[in-house]
Design an enzyme around this catalytic site. Structure first.
Site, PDB file in Angstrom:
ATOM      1  N   GLY A  14       0.803  -1.214   0.000  1.00 30.08           N
ATOM      2  CA  GLY A  14       0.000   0.000   0.000  1.00 30.08           C
ATOM      3  C   GLY A  14       0.835   1.262   0.000  1.00 30.08           C
ATOM      4  N   SER A  15       1.853   1.296  -0.855  1.00 34.62           N
ATOM      5  CA  SER A  15       2.798   2.425  -0.831  1.00 34.62           C
ATOM      6  C   SER A  15       2.671   3.346  -2.036  1.00 34.62           C
ATOM      7  CB  SER A  15       4.237   1.911  -0.713  1.00 34.62           C
ATOM      8  OG  SER A  15       4.518   0.910  -1.657  1.00 34.62           O
ATOM      9  N   GLY A  18       0.052   8.153   0.596  1.00 33.97           N
ATOM     10  CA  GLY A  18      -0.089   8.249   2.031  1.00 33.97           C
ATOM     11  C   GLY A  18       1.108   7.781   2.842  1.00 33.97           C
ATOM     12  N   GLY A  20       2.287   4.800   3.315  1.00 35.25           N
ATOM     13  CA  GLY A  20       3.132   3.844   2.620  1.00 35.25           C
ATOM     14  C   GLY A  20       4.111   4.523   1.680  1.00 35.25           C
ATOM     15  N   TYR A 155     -13.139  -1.814  11.463  1.00 37.50           N
ATOM     16  CA  TYR A 155     -11.781  -1.318  11.261  1.00 37.50           C
ATOM     17  C   TYR A 155     -10.969  -1.411  12.549  1.00 37.50           C
ATOM     18  CZ  TYR A 155      -8.031   2.083  10.481  1.00 37.50           C
ATOM     19  OH  TYR A 155      -6.810   2.707  10.389  1.00 37.50           O
TER      20      TYR A 155
END
Length: 266
Positions: A14-15, A18, A20, A155
């Protein structure tokens, strides 16, 4: 301080944006070769290009970690450039839902994306770290794991699972040279958060300037000892430290980077 990351390779899930993205950039700046991961090839490649333009080394892995086929694809792409020494499980998402609107199907989806995605990558990459006798596994968790609120129950539970699995993994990795730890962010100022706060500011009476909005948000929603929101680079710094040789005696720990939001001695 030299983090001694030259010669290491890191996959940051997830980079493509944000936290990441900030983490991948900082690891690369400290000498690691990074693998930028995302589901959108254009966004992931744009981050990788920024890293290369700054003098770093970056490859790209594209795939959806919420299923086994996607995880296989990401692992194969990541390993094509060499061994992975550092795994940062950052990929995840959340819904703005509550106990009335977060259905069991939503819970299952959240767990696939936020929990099982990390498990999949651990099972595909960590055994080789153990064989080599060195590695770092870092989960990106959050303060809501230990101090839940009424909203986003799926979450928050998934964050608690990420914290728990990291400690279990640390125990399993005893005497291997591979460590497992957690970085637990507080409220961090990423573009999506800024957009949301600017949108809701009028209804809360926080003012018009960004300084007023940030101060109002902290006072009303996320009170902490520092008096502001965190920045992505502050999370990246914590991850980079845990990934370094200097953190070799840290195992199964939670490093909170939240300005003192969580009120606990643990």
């Amino acid at each position: 301080m030299d983090m001694h990351l030259t010669g290491k390779r890191a996959l940051v899930t997830g980079s493509s944006a944000g936290l990441g993205e900030a983490t991948a950039k900082m690891l690369a700046a400290e000498g690691a070769a990074v693998v930028v991961h995302g589901r959108d090839a254009a966004r992931a490649n744009a981050v990788a290009k920024k890293i290369r333009d700054a003098g770093g080394r970056a490859d790209v892995a594209i795939g959806d970690l919420a299923n086994d086929a996607g995880a296989d694809a990401v692992a194969n792409q990541a390993l094509a450039g060499g061994d992975i020494d550092i795994l940062v499980n950052n990929a995840g998402h959340y819904h703005h839902l509550d106990w009335h609107t977060s259905t069991p199907d939503v819970w299952a989806e959240t767990y696939q994306i936020n929990v099982l995605s990390g498990v999949r990558m651990i099972q595909r990459l960590v055994p080789a770290m153990v064989k080599r006798g060195w590695g770092r596994v870092i989960q990106i968790g959050g303060g809501l794991a230990s101090q839940p609120i009424p909203m986003q129950p799926d979450y928050e539970a998934s964050l608690a699972a990420r914290h728990n699995l990291a400690v279990s993994l640390a125990r399993r990795l005893k005497d291997t040279g591979v460590t497992s730890n957690i970085v637990s962010p507080g409220a961090i100022l990423v573009p999506a958060v800024k957009d949301l706060l600017e949108k809701i500011a009028p209804s809360h009476g926080w003012g018009e300037s960004w300084d007023e909005i940030e101060r109002g948000c902290v006072n009303d929603m996320v009170p902490n000892d520092i008096g502001r929101l965190g920045r992505p680079e502050e999370i990246a710094s914590a991850v980079t430290y845990l990934a370094s040789v200097h953190a070799g005696y840290i195992s199964g720990a939670t490093l909170r980077v939240d300005g003192g939001t969580v009120r606990s001695v643990n």
